[in-house]
Design a protein around this motif. Structure first.
Motif, PDB file in Angstrom:
ATOM      1  N   ILE A 144      -0.411  -1.272  -9.007  1.00 51.78           N
ATOM      2  CA  ILE A 144       0.442  -2.459  -8.906  1.00 51.78           C
ATOM      3  C   ILE A 144      -0.192  -3.613  -9.682  1.00 51.78           C
ATOM      4  O   ILE A 144      -1.352  -3.962  -9.476  1.00 51.78           O
ATOM      5  CB  ILE A 144       0.672  -2.852  -7.437  1.00 51.78           C
ATOM      6  CG1 ILE A 144       1.466  -1.762  -6.726  1.00 51.78           C
ATOM      7  CG2 ILE A 144       1.409  -4.179  -7.351  1.00 51.78           C
ATOM      8  CD1 ILE A 144       1.693  -2.020  -5.254  1.00 51.78           C
ATOM      9  N   LEU A 145       0.599  -4.208 -10.586  1.00 57.63           N
ATOM     10  CA  LEU A 145       0.106  -5.303 -11.426  1.00 57.63           C
ATOM     11  C   LEU A 145       0.561  -6.665 -10.935  1.00 57.63           C
ATOM     12  O   LEU A 145      -0.175  -7.644 -11.046  1.00 57.63           O
ATOM     13  CB  LEU A 145       0.571  -5.106 -12.876  1.00 57.63           C
ATOM     14  CG  LEU A 145       0.118  -3.831 -13.582  1.00 57.63           C
ATOM     15  CD1 LEU A 145       0.620  -3.829 -15.026  1.00 57.63           C
ATOM     16  CD2 LEU A 145      -1.405  -3.698 -13.557  1.00 57.63           C
ATOM     17  N   ALA A 146       1.792  -6.742 -10.445  1.00 55.77           N
ATOM     18  CA  ALA A 146       2.319  -8.051 -10.053  1.00 55.77           C
ATOM     19  C   ALA A 146       3.543  -7.868  -9.172  1.00 55.77           C
ATOM     20  O   ALA A 146       4.191  -6.809  -9.177  1.00 55.77           O
ATOM     21  CB  ALA A 146       2.690  -8.872 -11.290  1.00 55.77           C
ATOM     22  N   GLY A 147       3.868  -8.917  -8.433  1.00 56.13           N
ATOM     23  CA  GLY A 147       5.070  -8.927  -7.625  1.00 56.13           C
ATOM     24  C   GLY A 147       5.651 -10.323  -7.568  1.00 56.13           C
ATOM     25  O   GLY A 147       4.916 -11.308  -7.456  1.00 56.13           O
ATOM     26  N   ARG A 184       8.753  -5.878  -8.573  1.00 58.90           N
ATOM     27  CA  ARG A 184       7.378  -5.430  -8.411  1.00 58.90           C
ATOM     28  C   ARG A 184       7.019  -4.613  -9.638  1.00 58.90           C
ATOM     29  O   ARG A 184       7.761  -3.696 -10.023  1.00 58.90           O
ATOM     30  CB  ARG A 184       7.223  -4.584  -7.136  1.00 58.90           C
ATOM     31  CG  ARG A 184       5.781  -4.129  -6.862  1.00 58.90           C
ATOM     32  CD  ARG A 184       5.667  -3.351  -5.562  1.00 58.90           C
ATOM     33  NE  ARG A 184       6.350  -2.067  -5.625  1.00 58.90           N
ATOM     34  CZ  ARG A 184       7.514  -1.817  -5.024  1.00 58.90           C
ATOM     35  NH1 ARG A 184       8.120  -2.773  -4.344  1.00 58.90           N
ATOM     36  NH2 ARG A 184       8.074  -0.629  -5.108  1.00 58.90           N
ATOM     37  N   ILE A 185       5.901  -4.942 -10.269  1.00 58.01           N
ATOM     38  CA  ILE A 185       5.496  -4.307 -11.516  1.00 58.01           C
ATOM     39  C   ILE A 185       4.350  -3.351 -11.239  1.00 58.01           C
ATOM     40  O   ILE A 185       3.305  -3.749 -10.709  1.00 58.01           O
ATOM     41  CB  ILE A 185       5.045  -5.356 -12.563  1.00 58.01           C
ATOM     42  CG1 ILE A 185       6.103  -6.452 -12.718  1.00 58.01           C
ATOM     43  CG2 ILE A 185       4.739  -4.679 -13.893  1.00 58.01           C
ATOM     44  CD1 ILE A 185       7.420  -5.967 -13.234  1.00 58.01           C
ATOM     45  N   THR A 186       4.531  -2.086 -11.614  1.00 60.79           N
ATOM     46  CA  THR A 186       3.516  -1.062 -11.396  1.00 60.79           C
ATOM     47  C   THR A 186       3.232  -0.346 -12.716  1.00 60.79           C
ATOM     48  O   THR A 186       4.152   0.117 -13.393  1.00 60.79           O
ATOM     49  CB  THR A 186       3.982  -0.035 -10.348  1.00 60.79           C
ATOM     50  OG1 THR A 186       4.337  -0.709  -9.142  1.00 60.79           O
ATOM     51  CG2 THR A 186       2.888   0.975 -10.065  1.00 60.79           C
ATOM     52  N   LYS A 187       1.965  -0.254 -13.053  1.00 63.69           N
ATOM     53  CA  LYS A 187       1.562   0.530 -14.217  1.00 63.69           C
ATOM     54  C   LYS A 187       1.384   1.976 -13.773  1.00 63.69           C
ATOM     55  O   LYS A 187       0.786   2.241 -12.731  1.00 63.69           O
ATOM     56  CB  LYS A 187       0.255  -0.011 -14.808  1.00 63.69           C
ATOM     57  CG  LYS A 187      -0.196   0.694 -16.085  1.00 63.69           C
ATOM     58  CD  LYS A 187      -1.502   0.085 -16.600  1.00 63.69           C
ATOM     59  CE  LYS A 187      -1.989   0.795 -17.854  1.00 63.69           C
ATOM     60  NZ  LYS A 187      -3.288   0.245 -18.335  1.00 63.69           N
ATOM     61  N   ALA A 210      10.374  -2.394 -10.286  1.00 63.95           N
ATOM     62  CA  ALA A 210      11.268  -2.223  -9.143  1.00 63.95           C
ATOM     63  C   ALA A 210      11.949  -3.553  -8.854  1.00 63.95           C
ATOM     64  O   ALA A 210      11.296  -4.511  -8.426  1.00 63.95           O
ATOM     65  CB  ALA A 210      10.488  -1.742  -7.927  1.00 63.95           C
ATOM     66  N   LEU A 211      13.244  -3.620  -9.089  1.00 61.38           N
ATOM     67  CA  LEU A 211      13.978  -4.871  -8.938  1.00 61.38           C
ATOM     68  C   LEU A 211      14.355  -5.110  -7.479  1.00 61.38           C
ATOM     69  O   LEU A 211      14.818  -4.200  -6.783  1.00 61.38           O
ATOM     70  CB  LEU A 211      15.242  -4.856  -9.792  1.00 61.38           C
ATOM     71  CG  LEU A 211      15.047  -4.688 -11.306  1.00 61.38           C
ATOM     72  CD1 LEU A 211      16.398  -4.686 -12.008  1.00 61.38           C
ATOM     73  CD2 LEU A 211      14.158  -5.791 -11.870  1.00 61.38           C
ATOM     74  N   THR A 212      14.163  -6.335  -7.025  1.00 62.75           N
ATOM     75  CA  THR A 212      14.635  -6.758  -5.712  1.00 62.75           C
ATOM     76  C   THR A 212      16.139  -7.055  -5.818  1.00 62.75           C
ATOM     77  O   THR A 212      16.704  -7.057  -6.921  1.00 62.75           O
ATOM     78  CB  THR A 212      13.899  -8.023  -5.266  1.00 62.75           C
ATOM     79  OG1 THR A 212      14.275  -9.104  -6.140  1.00 62.75           O
ATOM     80  CG2 THR A 212      12.393  -7.837  -5.302  1.00 62.75           C
TER      81      THR A 212
END
Length: 280
Positions: free
Chosen positions: A16-19, A24-27, A40-42
């Motif tokens: 996980i890089l950022a939220g 939510r951004i996952t490498k 992953a879009l909210t």
């Protein structure tokens, strides 16, 4: 893994890089071992970020990251790298960074589209400027001839006379341009529709923490000449979009009651206004 990401993507090694409120951004690693990004879009992101996805899809990797797959609210995106254009500026200087921005913007401008239609959810640039027009109208009603009034007049004229209307990134800045295996690529588009010189204008306003650059009339004039030559567009149009964008930013900050940032934005707008006046 199977509960989080589609099995058919065959991704591994999530980091996980950022939220944020939108995603939510996952490498991850693809089956080949190459890195990629899962976004992953909210529910808010599903509303706000899909125009940007359609912008990326329209460019099909030309100057921008590729959309590798989409499933429900999950986006599998090309990994752009970790070296930003801001890193490059800090190491090699502003002129070197500007040259790279020209390279990236030129690729975006010259994306082969063969008359492909634009996504219907791209945001018209006039809507992007809504808060500036509202602020200017309030000032006019108060009989205040502010910079907002002048910037809104300029923005209205620009939008009544657009050139080469196409999908726009909408948030071009030094931390949205990254270097990786395919060279310099742009990420995180907003997905607007309008004259591409608005995207060029965003560069005048950045980097955000370098007011010495943003408000420098010498830098503004030099960047405008560079862009005018590179994109074969009138220097006044480029500067006008730059001034309008800085005033738009100031109107956003005033609405948020962030008066310090509003003042910094207005300083940029006035500097651009002075460069425009010097061309008379």
């Amino acid at each position: 893994m199977n509960e989080i990401f589609p099995a058919e993507w065959e991704v591994s090694s999530p980091e996980i890089l950022a939220g944020t409120v939108t995603s939510r951004i996952t490498k991850v690693r693809l089956r080949s071992g190459a890195p990629a990004i899962v976004k992953a879009l909210t529910p808010i992101g599903m509303k706000d970020e899909l125009p940007g996805v359609h912008y990326l899809d329209w460019h099909k990797g030309c100057g921008a990251i590729r959309v590798l797959a989409i499933k429900a609210n999950l986006l599998l995106l090309e990994y752009a790298g970790k070296r930003t254009l801001l890193d490059h500026l800090n190491e090699f200087g502003d002129e070197a960074a500007t040259a790279i921005s020209v390279e990236v913007l030129s690729k975006l401008l010259n994306t082969p589209h063969h008359d492909r239609s634009f996504a219907t959810d791209l945001i018209p640039i006039r809507r992007q400027f809504a808060r500036l027009f509202i602020k200017a109208e309030r000032d006019r009603n108060d009989r205040t001839e502010s910079l907002f009034v002048e910037a809104a007049r300029i923005a209205d004229d620009l939008m009544n006379n657009p050139v080469d209307v196409q999908p726009l990134h909408g948030d071009v800045h030094h931390e949205n341009i990254l270097f990786g295996d395919r060279g310099w690529l742009i990420i995180d588009p907003k997905g607007l529709l309008g004259d591409p010189m608005y995207d060029a204008a965003n560069m005048f306003y950045n980097p955000l923490d370098r007011q010495d650059l943003r408000a420098s009339e010498a830098r503004i004039a030099a960047m405008a000449r560079t862009f005018s030559h590179a994109f074969d567009r009138d220097i006044r149009t480029i500067l006008s979009y730059s001034m309008a964008h800085a005033a738009l930013s100031a109107s956003w900050h005033m609405e948020d009651e962030n008066l310090e940032e509003a003042a910094r934005s207005l300083e940029v707008a006035r500097a651009v206004q002075n460069v425009l006046a010097s061309l008379v």
